[in-house]
Every structure is written in C-alpha cells, then in structure tokens.
Design a protein around this motif. Structure first.
Motif, short mmCIF file in Angstrom:
data_model
loop_
_atom_site.label_atom_id
_atom_site.label_comp_id
_atom_site.label_asym_id
_atom_site.label_seq_id
_atom_site.Cartn_x
_atom_site.Cartn_y
_atom_site.Cartn_z
N LEU A 22 0.83 -1.20 0.00
CA LEU A 22 0.00 0.00 0.00
C LEU A 22 0.86 1.25 0.00
O LEU A 22 0.60 2.20 -0.74
CB LEU A 22 -0.92 0.02 1.22
CG LEU A 22 -2.18 -0.82 1.15
CD1 LEU A 22 -2.90 -0.79 2.49
CD2 LEU A 22 -3.09 -0.35 0.05
N VAL A 23 1.88 1.27 0.85
CA VAL A 23 2.79 2.43 0.91
C VAL A 23 3.49 2.59 -0.43
O VAL A 23 3.55 3.69 -0.98
CB VAL A 23 3.80 2.29 2.06
CG1 VAL A 23 4.77 3.46 2.06
CG2 VAL A 23 3.09 2.19 3.41
N ASP A 24 3.99 1.49 -0.98
CA ASP A 24 4.68 1.56 -2.28
C ASP A 24 3.75 2.08 -3.37
O ASP A 24 4.18 2.84 -4.24
CB ASP A 24 5.21 0.18 -2.68
CG ASP A 24 6.37 -0.29 -1.80
OD1 ASP A 24 7.01 0.57 -1.16
OD2 ASP A 24 6.61 -1.51 -1.77
N GLY A 25 2.49 1.69 -3.33
CA GLY A 25 1.53 2.11 -4.34
C GLY A 25 1.16 3.58 -4.26
O GLY A 25 0.71 4.17 -5.25
N GLU A 26 1.34 4.20 -3.12
CA GLU A 26 0.98 5.61 -2.93
C GLU A 26 2.14 6.57 -3.16
O GLU A 26 1.93 7.72 -3.50
CB GLU A 26 0.42 5.83 -1.52
CG GLU A 26 -0.91 5.16 -1.28
CD GLU A 26 -2.05 5.80 -2.06
OE1 GLU A 26 -2.03 7.02 -2.29
OE2 GLU A 26 -2.97 5.06 -2.44
N GLN A 27 3.36 6.09 -2.95
CA GLN A 27 4.50 7.02 -3.01
C GLN A 27 4.91 7.31 -4.45
O GLN A 27 4.79 6.46 -5.31
CB GLN A 27 5.67 6.48 -2.22
CG GLN A 27 6.36 5.27 -2.82
CD GLN A 27 7.45 4.74 -1.92
OE1 GLN A 27 7.75 5.29 -0.88
NE2 GLN A 27 8.06 3.65 -2.33
N PRO A 28 5.39 8.52 -4.69
CA PRO A 28 5.89 8.85 -6.03
C PRO A 28 7.14 8.03 -6.35
O PRO A 28 7.86 7.58 -5.44
CB PRO A 28 6.25 10.33 -5.92
CG PRO A 28 5.64 10.83 -4.66
CD PRO A 28 5.45 9.65 -3.78
N GLU A 29 7.40 7.85 -7.62
CA GLU A 29 8.59 7.10 -8.04
C GLU A 29 9.83 7.77 -7.48
O GLU A 29 9.97 8.99 -7.50
CB GLU A 29 8.66 7.06 -9.57
CG GLU A 29 9.76 6.15 -10.08
CD GLU A 29 9.73 5.99 -11.58
OE1 GLU A 29 10.79 5.75 -12.15
OE2 GLU A 29 8.63 6.11 -12.17
N GLY A 30 10.72 6.95 -6.94
CA GLY A 30 11.97 7.45 -6.37
C GLY A 30 11.88 7.87 -4.91
O GLY A 30 12.89 8.17 -4.29
N ALA A 31 10.67 7.91 -4.36
CA ALA A 31 10.50 8.29 -2.95
C ALA A 31 10.73 7.08 -2.07
O ALA A 31 10.70 5.94 -2.53
CB ALA A 31 9.10 8.85 -2.72
N ASP A 32 10.95 7.33 -0.79
CA ASP A 32 11.17 6.25 0.18
C ASP A 32 10.31 6.53 1.41
O ASP A 32 10.82 6.76 2.49
CB ASP A 32 12.65 6.16 0.55
CG ASP A 32 12.94 4.96 1.43
OD1 ASP A 32 12.18 3.97 1.38
OD2 ASP A 32 13.92 5.02 2.20
#
Length: 116
Positions: A22-32
């Motif tokens: 879920l976190v991965d799906g919400e974050q912009p590309e390259g964000a952590d």
C-alpha cells in the motif's frame, strides 16, 4: 502499547494498516516513504519492519497531516517559492520533538486530553 487499528481525526475515522505494498503504491517514483495517509480512503498506511519509535513517529507525522486536512488545508496548498513542500518540511521538523514532549510529559497529555 500496540498500534491502534483506527484513529479519529476531525470528522473522519481512519483505518491504520501495516502494508508495504500500500505504501509503495501511494508514493511517487523514487521516494522512500515510511507511511502515507489519505482522507478519501480514510487510511493511514505504514511500512512494516520499523522499530516502535520510528513507527510512532510515522503515525504522529500522518496524524498531523490529517489534522491539517480536517482544518481545510489541501495537500500542497502550503507551498512557498521554489516548489518546496512547506507542509512536509514543517511536519517533519515537528514530529520528533512533539512525540518526545508527549512521551516525557504524561501529566501534560492527561491535562490536554482530560477536557473540562
């Protein structure tokens, strides 16, 4: 103390979920990101594997974002020149010290939540 499954912030009740996808799906590309919150989904999503202090920091960080949403501020509305996300900078700066102050001052917490 265990992670609450639900939090009430303003007029919304948020589900609190540990789910890396879920976190991965919400974050912009390259964000952590370690967490995200979304008032439309009424969800706070957390990455698993954080220690208790980092997890508490992430939860409080997202609660502060949603306090702003409940106050009528839109994401990205607090943004000065040069595209800096002032909301993220300010909340990031406040979260750790606020969490420490709340933990170090249980009498203050009881006073604040005790009501009149």
């Amino acid at each position: 103390m265990s992670l609450p499954k639900k939090l009430v912030i303003g007029h919304r009740t948020y589900d609190v979920v540990k789910d890396d996808s879920l976190v991965d799906g919400e974050q912009p590309e390259g964000a952590d990101w370690q967490a995200f919150s979304d008032p439309k989904q009424q969800m706070i999503g957390l990455r698993s594997g954080s220690g208790p202090d980092d997890e508490a920091d992430s939860v409080l960080h997202e609660v502060l974002h949603q306090c702003l949403r409940a106050s009528g501020f839109a994401p990205g509305q607090i943004r000065p020149a040069r595209g800096v996300d002032l909301e993220e900078v300010m909340i990031g700066a406040m979260t750790g010290p606020l969490l420490r102050a709340l933990r170090d001052n249980p009498d203050l917490v009881r006073y604040l939540v005790g009501g009149s």
